[in-house]
Motif scaffolding. Structure first.
Motif, short mmCIF file in Angstrom:
data_model
loop_
_atom_site.label_atom_id
_atom_site.label_comp_id
_atom_site.label_asym_id
_atom_site.label_seq_id
_atom_site.Cartn_x
_atom_site.Cartn_y
_atom_site.Cartn_z
N SER A 71 0.84 -1.20 0.00
CA SER A 71 0.00 0.00 0.00
C SER A 71 0.88 1.24 0.00
O SER A 71 1.68 1.45 0.92
CB SER A 71 -0.91 0.01 1.24
OG SER A 71 -1.40 1.31 1.50
N GLN A 72 0.72 2.09 -1.00
CA GLN A 72 1.53 3.30 -1.06
C GLN A 72 1.22 4.25 0.09
O GLN A 72 2.13 4.92 0.61
CB GLN A 72 1.34 3.99 -2.41
CG GLN A 72 1.90 3.18 -3.56
CD GLN A 72 1.78 3.88 -4.90
OE1 GLN A 72 1.62 5.10 -4.97
NE2 GLN A 72 1.85 3.12 -5.97
N ARG A 103 -2.66 -13.86 -9.95
CA ARG A 103 -2.58 -12.40 -10.00
C ARG A 103 -3.46 -11.76 -8.93
O ARG A 103 -4.61 -12.15 -8.74
CB ARG A 103 -3.02 -11.90 -11.39
CG ARG A 103 -2.78 -10.41 -11.63
CD ARG A 103 -3.13 -10.03 -13.07
NE ARG A 103 -2.75 -8.66 -13.36
CZ ARG A 103 -3.53 -7.59 -13.16
NH1 ARG A 103 -4.75 -7.77 -12.66
NH2 ARG A 103 -3.10 -6.38 -13.47
N HIS A 104 -2.90 -10.78 -8.24
CA HIS A 104 -3.62 -10.00 -7.25
C HIS A 104 -3.39 -8.52 -7.54
O HIS A 104 -2.35 -8.15 -8.09
CB HIS A 104 -3.14 -10.32 -5.83
CG HIS A 104 -3.20 -11.77 -5.47
ND1 HIS A 104 -4.33 -12.37 -4.95
CD2 HIS A 104 -2.26 -12.76 -5.55
CE1 HIS A 104 -4.09 -13.65 -4.74
NE2 HIS A 104 -2.85 -13.91 -5.09
N VAL A 105 -4.32 -7.69 -7.13
CA VAL A 105 -4.22 -6.26 -7.36
C VAL A 105 -4.30 -5.54 -6.01
O VAL A 105 -5.13 -5.89 -5.15
CB VAL A 105 -5.34 -5.75 -8.30
CG1 VAL A 105 -5.28 -4.24 -8.47
CG2 VAL A 105 -5.22 -6.45 -9.66
N THR A 106 -3.45 -4.57 -5.79
CA THR A 106 -3.42 -3.84 -4.53
C THR A 106 -4.53 -2.80 -4.48
O THR A 106 -5.23 -2.54 -5.46
CB THR A 106 -2.08 -3.11 -4.36
OG1 THR A 106 -2.01 -2.02 -5.28
CG2 THR A 106 -0.91 -4.06 -4.59
N ALA A 115 4.06 -4.11 -7.27
CA ALA A 115 3.84 -3.11 -6.22
C ALA A 115 4.75 -3.36 -5.02
O ALA A 115 5.39 -2.43 -4.51
CB ALA A 115 2.38 -3.13 -5.77
N LEU A 116 4.81 -4.61 -4.55
CA LEU A 116 5.57 -4.90 -3.34
C LEU A 116 7.06 -5.03 -3.61
O LEU A 116 7.89 -4.51 -2.86
CB LEU A 116 5.05 -6.19 -2.70
CG LEU A 116 5.70 -6.56 -1.36
CD1 LEU A 116 5.38 -5.51 -0.30
CD2 LEU A 116 5.24 -7.94 -0.89
N ASN A 117 7.43 -5.74 -4.66
CA ASN A 117 8.84 -6.03 -4.90
C ASN A 117 9.61 -4.86 -5.50
O ASN A 117 10.81 -4.70 -5.23
CB ASN A 117 8.98 -7.24 -5.83
CG ASN A 117 8.50 -8.52 -5.21
OD1 ASN A 117 7.95 -8.54 -4.11
ND2 ASN A 117 8.68 -9.62 -5.92
N HIS A 118 8.94 -4.05 -6.30
CA HIS A 118 9.64 -2.93 -6.93
C HIS A 118 9.20 -1.56 -6.43
O HIS A 118 10.02 -0.77 -5.95
CB HIS A 118 9.50 -2.98 -8.46
CG HIS A 118 9.98 -1.71 -9.11
ND1 HIS A 118 11.31 -1.32 -9.09
CD2 HIS A 118 9.31 -0.72 -9.77
CE1 HIS A 118 11.43 -0.14 -9.72
NE2 HIS A 118 10.24 0.23 -10.13
#
Length: 285
Positions: A71-72, A103-106, A115-118
């Protein structure tokens, strides 16, 4: 100075510090006398990890920060809390990451692996970079994977609409390397160093949330994987070794420099990924 006092005046932040390589990294740095701030998304697991650190005789203070870095908004909150509660920041270890077969979307509408890794280490590093630069000799250590060699940054499908868990993971790990090399270029002569570590295939709960991944990774090959402590050894070394003072832009495995993939050294791709990542996170300088 004995090894147990090597980091006695240093403050280190470890993301994903509640288990696996992250927890072993936090333990290794605490054993060198560092004040360690553990970041985890589960408060109970983070407190458990912190309790273990406090039992290490040479450990400095231990801080717990709760945040889901996919989560940003939580990355931004974390950065603000770190700067408020920590008087100094000597080392940032970007360790958090994951692999999902599906596949999951934040909540931000971004594919979870990317989103999480990069994007999480990209955004957190950018939000903390002024604090790091102010110190003048800080280190950034990002945990990547040799999977980066199989990655390709597909700017037409960064969100992995045509999903393959392995392809999404490879892309994100290549993103780590491209980001670090571009960060080194942009840091210039600030005194802040940024290096990468490939810890090897390690026996952790990596992928446990996605049962298809977990069953595959916990099968016949699991006994031959590295322990978390062995996987963390080079991360701890990169964060603390006096001989790495001033060394930047390195890619290390088993405490030895390695050459990353040709794609990871493409400066045009790195610059474009940086700009796209800025747009996706809403941050710029």
């Amino acid at each position: 100075m004995s090894d147990t006092r090597l980091l006695a005046d240093r403050t280190v932040v470890v993301t994903g510090g509640t288990g696996g390589i992250g927890r072993a990294t936090a333990q290794g740095l605490a054993a060198l006398g560092a004040r360690v701030a553990i970041v985890g998304r589960d408060r109970a697991r983070a407190e458990s990890a912190a309790a273990d650190l406090r039992r290490i005789p040479s450990a400095g203070e231990v801080d717990v920060f709760e945040a889901d870095l996919s989560s940003q908004a939580q990355v931004r909150r974390l950065a603000a809390e770190l700067q408020e509660r920590l008087l100094r920041l000597d080392v940032l270890v970007n360790n958090v990451g994951g692999f999902w077969a599906h596949r999951h979307v934040t909540e931000d509408g971004i594919e979870l692996t990317f989103a999480l890794n990069h994007l999480a280490p990209f955004l957190l590093t950018r939000l903390l970079v002024d604090r790091l630069v102010a110190l003048g000799h800080a280190r950034i250590v990002t945990v990547t994977s040799s999977a980066e060699a199989f990655g390709r940054i597909d700017f037409d499908d960064l969100q992995s609409e045509r999903y393959s868990g392995q392809r999404a993971y490879n892309q994100s790990k290549l993103g780590n390397v491209l980001f670090t090399y571009e960060l080194v270029r942009r840091l210039g002569d600030t005194g802040v160093t940024a290096n990468l570590v490939h810890p090897g295939v390690t026996r952790t709960a990596f992928g446990a949330e996605d049962q298809a991944t977990w069953y595959a990774m916990s099968g016949i090959g699991r006994p031959f994987m590295r322990s978390p402590e062995r996987g963390a050894d080079t991360v701890v070394w990169a964060a603390s070794a006096p001989e790495l003072e001033g060394v930047t832009g390195g890619y290390f495995h088993d405490r030895r420099p390695k050459r990353s993939s040709p794609r990871s050294r493409d400066e045009t791709t790195a610059k474009h990924l940086w700009e796209v990542s800025e747009a996706l996170t809403g941050i710029s300088r």
